[in-house]
Design a protein around this motif. Structure first.
Motif, PDB file in Angstrom:
ATOM      1  N   CYS A 207       0.748  -1.345   0.327  1.00  0.00           N
ATOM      2  CA  CYS A 207      -0.221  -0.083   0.018  1.00  0.00           C
ATOM      3  C   CYS A 207       0.734   1.748  -0.021  1.00  0.00           C
ATOM      4  CB  CYS A 207      -0.739   0.086   1.229  1.00  0.00           C
ATOM      5  SG  CYS A 207      -0.599  -0.086   2.839  1.00  0.00           S
ATOM      6  N   GLY A 208       1.754   0.995   0.530  1.00  0.00           N
ATOM      7  CA  GLY A 208       2.899   2.446   0.458  1.00  0.00           C
ATOM      8  C   GLY A 208       2.420   3.645   1.409  1.00  0.00           C
ATOM      9  N   SER A 209       2.491   4.559   0.080  1.00  0.00           N
ATOM     10  CA  SER A 209       1.817   5.635   1.171  1.00  0.00           C
ATOM     11  C   SER A 209       0.187   6.065   1.223  1.00  0.00           C
ATOM     12  CB  SER A 209       2.180   7.269   0.936  1.00  0.00           C
ATOM     13  OG  SER A 209       1.410   7.876  -0.488  1.00  0.00           O
ATOM     14  N   GLY A 210      -0.459   4.700   1.111  1.00  0.00           N
ATOM     15  CA  GLY A 210      -2.294   4.895   1.866  1.00  0.00           C
ATOM     16  C   GLY A 210      -2.744   5.499   0.213  1.00  0.00           C
ATOM     17  N   THR A 211      -2.499   5.618  -0.862  1.00  0.00           N
ATOM     18  CA  THR A 211      -3.137   6.467  -1.455  1.00  0.00           C
ATOM     19  C   THR A 211      -4.354   5.326  -1.632  1.00  0.00           C
ATOM     20  OG1 THR A 211      -1.194   7.813  -2.794  1.00  0.00           O
ATOM     21  CG2 THR A 211      -2.819   7.638  -4.005  1.00  0.00           C
ATOM     22  N   ILE A 212      -3.848   4.071  -2.135  1.00  0.00           N
ATOM     23  CA  ILE A 212      -5.551   3.539  -3.796  1.00  0.00           C
ATOM     24  C   ILE A 212      -6.047   3.516  -2.194  1.00  0.00           C
ATOM     25  CG2 ILE A 212      -5.312   0.928  -3.804  1.00  0.00           C
ATOM     26  CD1 ILE A 212      -3.200   1.649  -5.716  1.00  0.00           C
ATOM     27  N   ASP A 268       7.540  -2.308   5.029  1.00  0.00           N
ATOM     28  CA  ASP A 268       8.624  -1.179   5.318  1.00  0.00           C
ATOM     29  C   ASP A 268       7.643  -0.387   6.581  1.00  0.00           C
ATOM     30  OD1 ASP A 268       9.916   0.806   5.259  1.00  0.00           O
ATOM     31  OD2 ASP A 268      10.065   1.381   3.755  1.00  0.00           O
ATOM     32  N   VAL A 269       7.601  -0.781   7.388  1.00  0.00           N
ATOM     33  CA  VAL A 269       7.562   0.603   8.454  1.00  0.00           C
ATOM     34  C   VAL A 269       7.162   2.061   7.956  1.00  0.00           C
ATOM     35  CG1 VAL A 269       9.947   0.442   9.998  1.00  0.00           C
ATOM     36  CG2 VAL A 269       7.383   0.324  11.392  1.00  0.00           C
ATOM     37  N   LYS A 270       8.254   2.103   7.234  1.00  0.00           N
ATOM     38  CA  LYS A 270       7.666   3.356   7.048  1.00  0.00           C
ATOM     39  C   LYS A 270       6.534   4.289   6.403  1.00  0.00           C
ATOM     40  CE  LYS A 270      10.373   7.964   5.101  1.00  0.00           C
ATOM     41  NZ  LYS A 270      11.446   8.968   4.731  1.00  0.00           N
ATOM     42  N   ALA A 271       6.686   3.100   5.409  1.00  0.00           N
ATOM     43  CA  ALA A 271       5.353   3.338   4.666  1.00  0.00           C
ATOM     44  C   ALA A 271       4.311   2.605   5.575  1.00  0.00           C
ATOM     45  CB  ALA A 271       5.356   2.442   3.330  1.00  0.00           C
ATOM     46  N   VAL A 272       4.173   2.057   6.123  1.00  0.00           N
ATOM     47  CA  VAL A 272       2.781   2.014   6.898  1.00  0.00           C
ATOM     48  C   VAL A 272       3.224   3.214   8.023  1.00  0.00           C
ATOM     49  CG1 VAL A 272       2.031   0.581   9.622  1.00  0.00           C
ATOM     50  CG2 VAL A 272       3.699  -0.674   7.256  1.00  0.00           C
ATOM     51  N   ASN A 273       3.837   3.479   8.799  1.00  0.00           N
ATOM     52  CA  ASN A 273       3.577   4.984   9.661  1.00  0.00           C
ATOM     53  C   ASN A 273       2.645   6.580   8.702  1.00  0.00           C
ATOM     54  OD1 ASN A 273       3.995   3.748  11.888  1.00  0.00           O
ATOM     55  ND2 ASN A 273       6.170   4.285  11.789  1.00  0.00           N
ATOM     56  N   THR A 274       3.191   6.210   7.900  1.00  0.00           N
ATOM     57  CA  THR A 274       3.173   7.464   6.876  1.00  0.00           C
ATOM     58  C   THR A 274       1.531   7.050   6.514  1.00  0.00           C
ATOM     59  OG1 THR A 274       5.154   7.190   5.785  1.00  0.00           O
ATOM     60  CG2 THR A 274       3.621   8.307   4.192  1.00  0.00           C
ATOM     61  N   ALA A 275       1.127   5.801   5.552  1.00  0.00           N
ATOM     62  CA  ALA A 275      -0.309   5.876   5.412  1.00  0.00           C
ATOM     63  C   ALA A 275      -0.961   5.762   6.611  1.00  0.00           C
ATOM     64  CB  ALA A 275      -0.648   4.032   4.972  1.00  0.00           C
ATOM     65  N   LEU A 276      -0.422   5.309   7.637  1.00  0.00           N
ATOM     66  CA  LEU A 276      -1.634   5.310   8.804  1.00  0.00           C
ATOM     67  C   LEU A 276      -1.606   7.342   8.697  1.00  0.00           C
ATOM     68  CD1 LEU A 276       0.073   2.580  11.495  1.00  0.00           C
ATOM     69  CD2 LEU A 276      -2.543   3.129  11.063  1.00  0.00           C
ATOM     70  N   LEU A 277      -0.849   7.976   8.931  1.00  0.00           N
ATOM     71  CA  LEU A 277      -0.984   9.454   9.067  1.00  0.00           C
ATOM     72  C   LEU A 277      -1.824  10.154   8.231  1.00  0.00           C
ATOM     73  CD1 LEU A 277      -0.053  11.985  10.797  1.00  0.00           C
ATOM     74  CD2 LEU A 277       2.278  12.146   8.921  1.00  0.00           C
ATOM     75  N   ASN A 278      -1.614   9.473   6.480  1.00  0.00           N
ATOM     76  CA  ASN A 278      -2.839  10.164   5.834  1.00  0.00           C
ATOM     77  C   ASN A 278      -3.836   9.158   5.491  1.00  0.00           C
ATOM     78  OD1 ASN A 278      -0.610  11.543   4.507  1.00  0.00           O
ATOM     79  ND2 ASN A 278      -0.030   9.598   3.498  1.00  0.00           N
ATOM     80  N   VAL A 279      -4.074   8.054   6.152  1.00  0.00           N
ATOM     81  CA  VAL A 279      -5.764   7.463   6.535  1.00  0.00           C
ATOM     82  C   VAL A 279      -6.263   8.885   7.904  1.00  0.00           C
ATOM     83  CG1 VAL A 279      -7.116   6.203   7.527  1.00  0.00           C
ATOM     84  CG2 VAL A 279      -5.506   5.732   5.981  1.00  0.00           C
ATOM     85  N   LYS A 280      -5.586   8.505   8.673  1.00  0.00           N
ATOM     86  CA  LYS A 280      -6.383   9.526   9.860  1.00  0.00           C
ATOM     87  C   LYS A 280      -6.276  10.520   9.477  1.00  0.00           C
ATOM     88  CE  LYS A 280      -4.683  11.489  14.304  1.00  0.00           C
ATOM     89  NZ  LYS A 280      -3.245  11.519  15.511  1.00  0.00           N
ATOM     90  N   ALA A 281      -6.024  12.029   9.046  1.00  0.00           N
ATOM     91  CA  ALA A 281      -6.196  12.821   8.003  1.00  0.00           C
ATOM     92  C   ALA A 281      -7.108  13.143   7.785  1.00  0.00           C
ATOM     93  CB  ALA A 281      -4.699  13.640   7.370  1.00  0.00           C
TER      94      ALA A 281
END
Length: 507
Positions: A207-212, A268-281
């Motif tokens: 999922c990377g940064s969670g865009t999809i 990638d844990v960094k990608a997961v944390n980024t996706a979580l931040l974007n989902v929350k936003a």
């Protein structure tokens, strides 16, 4: 060559998009109430009123930009462009104390430099104001009061007002990003092409940064992607109807409940944390779950699901064993995704070959300048013959039509060449222009003055940008309320669906 006035009830509009998404965008616009919808190359033309223009910007998932043409004309040289632009009464659109910017898209043997065209348009506008009032409007690249777009294909020219401003793919929910993130419009287009509308669970195992994931939730809940944006260019137009736009903005009547769930995974844990931040936003934490997990550990989901994912291509992002990664994807799908559909976007044929499964449909799409394919894999038990005998459908009529688009891409390979030419144009320098006419006397003096003004415009750009950014503050009912984020808290800004605004959450 009739000019279209701002106060008209109905007018021509153009929606820009990525190549391959034109039919999806046309369907979206039709559902919004557009008339005279016609599909072109990376664009859809249509007609409608002011409300439709606002809705197209606010509600379309696959539009990059909404343009409002104000003049069509023929031009065989730069002087023709200048004269035609000068015929327009610019006081109907602009005051001499306002700012403007000009974007240009050029595919022409005569006009080889897009910025040169932009300069000629600017010159015509500035000269008209100076002759009438003795004053001139200034240029603001960052946040102009009026943004113009000129498109030239050989000698056919269209000058348009840009109603969007910043590209519509910039939704506003992205707080952080990973390397080479997928464009939001492309992600939404992929989901709409798959036919998924929230009727099953949804999975992106890479999922990377969670865009999809986020675009899927917006589609499933029928939420407008414009909810998170700060502003649109049309809000600065003289005829902007704030009450009408507020009514559109705060209308929740078409939104729906999402009964299933969306899952995202990444190694990638960094990608997961980024996706979580974007989902929350985006205020979608209740609909989307993101966890760290390698695709090789993927197991059969307990509920009916669809996978849509964008693995590495080996271009901007690679992996130590690219072909091995695709082989693993095929094995996971074959053994742990039975009874479901998986859609994969990729670039290299050798990668698709490693998946080892026969796709039921291939849809050509461009990811940036890369001519990719979006392939569907139907994971069923037994043989294809038995699947069809039991009533299974491999391709619908609509999917067959989409797949036929492949021939259009293969025949028009110059698309990539034109992209490269455009990039070269934009990287060029005004001093490299080849002028086709000698300019003497008063014209020479006038152009020297313009060059001086251009330097002043660029010199003043930073101060003007800071001022424009400060002017952005708004007090519209139910708009976003942004406050400073605590950099130590590790928490992003949240979007409260009910109150339509961002709120920081305290630790």
């Amino acid at each position: 060559m009739q000019e279209i006035l701002l106060m008209e009830q109905n007018f021509e509009l153009i929606a820009k998009t990525f190549m391959g998404l034109e039919p999806v965008l046309a369907k979206e616009l039709t559902q919004l109430g557009a008339n005279d919808v016609k599909i072109g190359r990376r664009m859809v033309s249509f007609t409608g009123n002011k409300e439709l223009m606002y809705r197209a910007n606010f509600q379309s998932h696959t539009a990059i930009r909404i343009l409002k043409p104000i003049r069509h004309f023929k031009a065989k040289c730069a002087d023709d462009v200048y004269e035609e632009i000068k015929k327009i009464d610019w006081t109907a659109y602009l005051d001499d104390d306002k700012t403007f910017a000009v974007d240009s898209v050029v595919f022409s043997e005569e006009f080889r430099h897009s910025k040169f065209v932009s300069y000629k348009v600017k010159d015509a506008i500035v000269d008209q104001f100076r002759e009438k009032t003795g004053k001139r409007p200034n240029i603001s690249v960052a946040n102009p009061d009026l943004r113009l777009n000129i498109h030239i294909a050989e000698d056919d020219c269209t000058l348009s007002l840009d109603s969007s401003g910043e590209s519509l793919h910039r939704r506003g929910y992205r707080q952080e990003s990973v390397e080479a993130p997928l464009n939001e419009v492309l992600a939404a287009g992929m989901i709409l092409l798959s036919g998924w509308k929230g009727d099953t669970d949804f999975i992106d195992p890479m999922c990377g940064s969670g865009t999809i994931l986020i675009e899927a939730a917006l589609i499933a809940k029928n939420m407008a992607p414009g909810l998170f944006r700060k502003e649109y260019a049309f809000e600065k137009w003289p005829d902007f109807d704030a009450d009408l736009f507020d009514e559109i903005y705060n209308d929740e009547s078409q939104e729906r409940e999402f009964q299933h769930h969306i899952y995202g995974y990444d190694v990638d844990v960094k990608a997961v944390n980024t996706a979580l931040l974007n989902v929350k936003a985006a205020g979608l934490s209740n609909d989307i779950t993101v966890r760290q997990q390698d695709f090789k550990d993927f197991t059969q989901p307990s509920h009916k699901s669809i996978i849509i994912t964008n693995p590495p291509y080996g271009e901007r992002i690679s992996t130590p064993d690219l072909l091995g990664t695709y082989k693993m994807i095929g094995e996971r799908l074959k053994h742990e995704f039975k009874g479901n559909d998986a859609w994969i976007l990729s670039y290299r044929e050798e990668c698709f070959e490693q998946i080892g499964l026969k796709p039921s449909i291939k849809i050509p799409l461009y990811n940036g300048s890369l001519e990719c394919e979006f392939r569907r894999y139907q994971m069923f038990d037994g043989k294809l013959k038995d699947f069809r005998h039991d009533g299974g459908i491999v391709k619908t009529d609509e999917e067959k039509r989409q797949m036929a688009q492949k021939h259009r891409f293969k025949k028009e390979r110059e698309f990539k060449q034109r992209l490269e030419e455009t990039e070269q144009n934009e990287e060029g320098d005004i001093r490299s222009f080849t002028f086709h006419h000698h300019e003497l006397g008063e014209r020479k003096m006038r152009d020297d003055r313009r060059d001086h003004e251009d330097r002043e415009d660029r010199k003043d750009w930073k101060d003007r940008k800071d001022r424009d950014d400060r002017k952005f503050k708004r007090d519209r009912k139910d708009r976003f309320d942004r406050s400073d984020k605590n950099p130590k808290s590790g928490k992003g800004k949240g979007f409260d669906k009910k109150n339509r605004r961002f709120d920081d959450e305290e630790d």
